[in-house]
Design an enzyme around this catalytic site. Structure first.
Site, PDB file in Angstrom:
ATOM      1  N   ARG A  23       0.814  -1.224   0.000  1.00  0.00           N
ATOM      2  CA  ARG A  23       0.000   0.000   0.000  1.00  0.00           C
ATOM      3  C   ARG A  23       0.839   1.261   0.000  1.00  0.00           C
ATOM      4  NH1 ARG A  23      -2.898  -1.223   5.496  1.00  0.00           N
ATOM      5  NH2 ARG A  23      -0.687  -1.726   5.880  1.00  0.00           N
ATOM      6  N   GLN A  47       1.475  23.845  19.671  1.00  0.00           N
ATOM      7  CA  GLN A  47       1.245  24.312  18.303  1.00  0.00           C
ATOM      8  C   GLN A  47       1.994  23.415  17.334  1.00  0.00           C
ATOM      9  OE1 GLN A  47       1.415  28.612  17.690  1.00  0.00           O
ATOM     10  NE2 GLN A  47       2.592  28.332  15.811  1.00  0.00           N
ATOM     11  N   ARG A  59      15.957  28.886   6.502  1.00  0.00           N
ATOM     12  CA  ARG A  59      15.073  29.442   7.531  1.00  0.00           C
ATOM     13  C   ARG A  59      15.807  29.374   8.868  1.00  0.00           C
ATOM     14  NH1 ARG A  59       9.452  29.706   5.862  1.00  0.00           N
ATOM     15  NH2 ARG A  59       9.145  28.702   3.838  1.00  0.00           N
ATOM     16  N   HIS A  62      16.808  30.764  14.462  1.00  0.00           N
ATOM     17  CA  HIS A  62      15.786  31.277  15.351  1.00  0.00           C
ATOM     18  C   HIS A  62      15.920  30.705  16.756  1.00  0.00           C
ATOM     19  CE1 HIS A  62      13.257  31.711  11.432  1.00  0.00           C
ATOM     20  NE2 HIS A  62      14.089  32.713  11.597  1.00  0.00           N
ATOM     21  N   TYR A 132       6.740  20.872  12.257  1.00  0.00           N
ATOM     22  CA  TYR A 132       7.247  21.257  13.565  1.00  0.00           C
ATOM     23  C   TYR A 132       6.193  20.945  14.635  1.00  0.00           C
ATOM     24  CZ  TYR A 132       9.481  24.936  10.543  1.00  0.00           C
ATOM     25  OH  TYR A 132      10.101  25.654   9.554  1.00  0.00           O
ATOM     26  N   GLU A 143      10.447  36.029  20.283  1.00  0.00           N
ATOM     27  CA  GLU A 143      11.217  35.253  19.313  1.00  0.00           C
ATOM     28  C   GLU A 143      12.233  36.138  18.602  1.00  0.00           C
ATOM     29  OE1 GLU A 143       9.065  32.534  16.969  1.00  0.00           O
ATOM     30  OE2 GLU A 143       7.722  31.960  18.589  1.00  0.00           O
ATOM     31  N   ASP A 172      15.628  37.346   8.415  1.00  0.00           N
ATOM     32  CA  ASP A 172      16.817  36.556   8.718  1.00  0.00           C
ATOM     33  C   ASP A 172      18.079  37.192   8.146  1.00  0.00           C
ATOM     34  OD1 ASP A 172      15.256  34.747  10.077  1.00  0.00           O
ATOM     35  OD2 ASP A 172      15.107  33.332   8.427  1.00  0.00           O
TER      36      ASP A 172
END
Length: 205
Positions: A23, A47, A59, A62, A132, A143, A172
């Site tokens: 499958r 979240q 990205r 952070h 995430y 942040e 960034d």
């Protein structure tokens, strides 16, 4: 589930078993028992995030004010990426150390990033997806970012990009360097992070 400690303490790589059949395939990239065994505490889930990136997109780097900070458990359900963690906790014995792991939709490895650790990644393929799991909701006031291309970090983005042009957001690209972040007292404190981790572990005592 195989677990590997990364060079940055309190960051781990997880490799789950995959179960292919006629499958398709079944895999469980996140397994709470394995996370608790590695970290000594559970991870609150507040979240989930989902990003889609072009090849060459970077990205990060952070991080969030700690406490409460934001722990992340990330994996790549489509495409491939290099996930990078950097110890940004001032006072840490490994401050400035980074490590990297390849996450892709073949092995479905995942990385856990504790609160206070910097996180970034670069997409190796078009339409690469990052999933995430986050311990706290998005809080823009708490942040922050460090410029991922800062030479002081020593992250070999060029070798990861393999000829692709790096693509960064304005946020960034214009983020402070590591030296500027240190000078402005922007970075998390190692002692505060360790106290926060201890409070999480106390839940299981």
């Amino acid at each position: 589930m195989q677990v590997r400690k990364l060079a940055v303490p309190d960051a781990f790589e997880f490799t789950p078993r995959s179960f292919p059949d006629s499958r398709g395939l079944f895999v469980a990239p996140f397994q709470e028992a394995a996370l608790i065994e590695a970290t000594g505490h559970p991870m609150r889930l507040a979240q989930t995030n989902h990003s889609v990136s072009r090849r060459g997109a970077i990205r990060g780097l952070h991080f969030a004010d700690t406490p409460p900070g934001q722990a992340k458990y990330v994996y790549c359900p489509r495409g491939a990426l290099i996930d990078v963690v950097v110890d940004l906790r001032v006072g840490s014995p490994t401050f400035g150390t980074f490590d990297a792991a390849r996450l892709d939709s073949t092995d479905f490895r995942a990385v856990y990033i504790a609160e206070g650790i910097g996180h970034a990644f670069v997409a190796l393929e078009e339409d690469t997806v990052m999933a995430y799991l986050c311990s706290t909701p998005y809080n823009p006031a708490a942040e922050h970012a460090v410029n991922p291309l800062d030479p002081m970090l020593g992250i070999p983005w060029e070798s990861y990009l393999d000829g692709a042009e790096p693509i960064l957001s304005d946020k960034d690209r214009n983020a402070p360097s590591l030296a500027e972040a240190i000078a402005s007292d922007l970075l998390p404190k190692y002692e505060a992070c360790q106290a926060h981790y201890a409070s999480l572990r106390s839940v299981l005592v």
